[in-house]
Write a protein that holds these residues in place. Sequence first.
Motif, short mmCIF file in Angstrom:
data_model
loop_
_atom_site.label_atom_id
_atom_site.label_comp_id
_atom_site.label_asym_id
_atom_site.label_seq_id
_atom_site.Cartn_x
_atom_site.Cartn_y
_atom_site.Cartn_z
N GLU A 1 0.79 -1.23 0.00
CA GLU A 1 0.00 0.00 0.00
C GLU A 1 0.82 1.28 0.00
OE1 GLU A 1 -3.58 0.97 2.44
OE2 GLU A 1 -3.62 -1.18 2.82
N ARG B 1 -12.11 7.29 -1.44
CA ARG B 1 -10.91 6.47 -1.29
C ARG B 1 -9.88 6.93 -2.31
NH1 ARG B 1 -10.04 2.30 1.61
NH2 ARG B 1 -12.24 2.07 2.04
N GLU C 1 -4.19 2.56 -3.25
CA GLU C 1 -5.45 1.88 -2.97
C GLU C 1 -5.89 0.96 -4.09
OE1 GLU C 1 -7.09 1.73 -0.20
OE2 GLU C 1 -6.57 3.49 1.00
N ARG D 1 -1.56 6.53 -0.14
CA ARG D 1 -1.68 5.08 -0.09
C ARG D 1 -2.02 4.57 -1.48
NH1 ARG D 1 -4.94 3.74 5.55
NH2 ARG D 1 -3.53 4.96 6.85
MG MG Z 1 -7.34 1.32 4.16
#
Ligand code: MG
Length: 511
Positions: free
Chosen positions: A270, A359, A350, A348
């Motif tokens: 990640e 997100r 994702e 991150r």
């Molecule tokens: Mg997460």
Amino acid sequence: MSDRDSNGDKDIQFQLKAVLRCSSSLDAVSASEFEEFLRDCSREGGILRRGAPPGGGAELLRWGISGSDLSLELRSDRFVRAHDALIRLKKELGRFLARYRIGIRGVEIESYKIAMDWEWSPRLRLKRLPFVREQKQDEGRLTLYLDVDYAALERRIPDRLLRLLDEKRSAASWRGKSEHWELLFESGKKRFLFDKDPTEEMLKRNWISHAAGRGQWIYGPQLTRLFRTFEHILIEEVLKPLGYVEMIFPKLVPWEVWKRSGHAKGIYPEVYYVCAPKTRDPEYWEEVMDYYKVTNEVPLDMIMERIEPVGGLCYAQCPPFWIFLMGKTLPDSILPIRVFDRSGTSHRYESGGLHGIERLDEFHRVEIVWIGTRSEVISHANELRERYRRIFDEILDIEWREAWVTPWFMAQEGKLGLAELKEVGTVDFEAVLPYSGKWLEFQNVSVNGDKYPKGFSVKLQSGKELWSGCSGVGLERWAAVLLAQKGLEPENWSEKLRQLTGELPEVFRFL
Ligand code: MG
Ligand code: ATP
Ligand code: ZN
């Protein structure tokens, strides 16, 4: 979980063949003296058995002398693992041989085999393990043929391997279970005034635009105003009254930090990696520049050869702060410590999970860190939750719930007991998105126990246990939740929120 606990109830056998290379011929020692020495090591209470219950421990299966080499074959149970036995034996033998002015030059490991009970499970497919030359799995047994030298034994590689297997086993039984999520609190019902995806709606109104990177947005003046208002609310309603002060935490995180915070155990899929050039000598980079100039393409392969990963971009926000306290002893009187950071982005990877502003690969978060004694840290988490609730109820006017989630590291580190007490662990704040009916975590409050002070060697003068907690407030997530439940028209927002945002700035129009 200590090294000793792993495989506690499992049958396990260690078998080790080693050669001790000595400084001169061992003929100087008579066979009977050698025998007596080794018999002494092997007797009940001798160094091969010390600490094991009667009849347990390590045993010397075979030994032989050839010139200056002493070869040994050890077999053991879990009480005195064969490599521990070898380390003890080497020390003792060093003393014994010193009488004959013979030293031990080195130890060669010919083979090391560990066999244990192992239930096969479809959820637990073992990859090739590090320091293992060959691994066999059959009839309820797992056999590892290790590829280790003596230095690896001294570094306790075999113990760590067994602990790793334990972790994998508990991970497999943990996965798919739902006990790690438990409802703690539900807010009152609120009227939803919107049923669309707010990201779509913001795109239509040019409030936001996709940036060049994946999971990355450019936030226009309206949404930026909303983010800044959230920060203002957080500061006025929570941080100031609770005595927080602002700091600036680094956003490029070197490996050292993640080794200490524990993230180095699992962050890899990640994290956004950061690389530094191996040198800043322009000549070293000339071919790359030339290639670009003649092709208009960035030559990734050539770049890869010239860079080195030094760490990653900010992932969890608080870990790099701890370097500030690393190795320090704090006077008890300065507690509690309460600081926050809002100085940059978090990143991150994702992957397929990307969605709207919910997100992202690049997001904005305020990170709140509190440090104190155990009871201070626990009760402060509750105070924070109370203050947050007032914001969500009265200012954002949203419907949400709070859930107890046991973080995976707790299970990994054998701290499930603490998690069951609900002293160490995480409370997630989640809200429903009317357009999809899905729940979204928009922030968390975590009590991390002594994990960070331990990892970064921070102590209290009194010697009392030092604890810490942290809370991450995702600005995009707050926005996603508010806008999904209330829509983009400020007239549908609470009076208080409208006052704080003021009129949303309109700057751009497109033809
Ligand atoms: Mg997460
Ligand atoms: P999720 O389960 O939604 O992936 P998480 O458990 O990974 O969240 P944490 O690691 O607890 O999230 O991070 C703390 C906070 O950071 C979250 O509550 C959220 O506000 C924010 N956050 C984490 N990941 C993202 C992301 N990819 N995009 C936007 N905000 C995020
Ligand atoms: Zn944190």
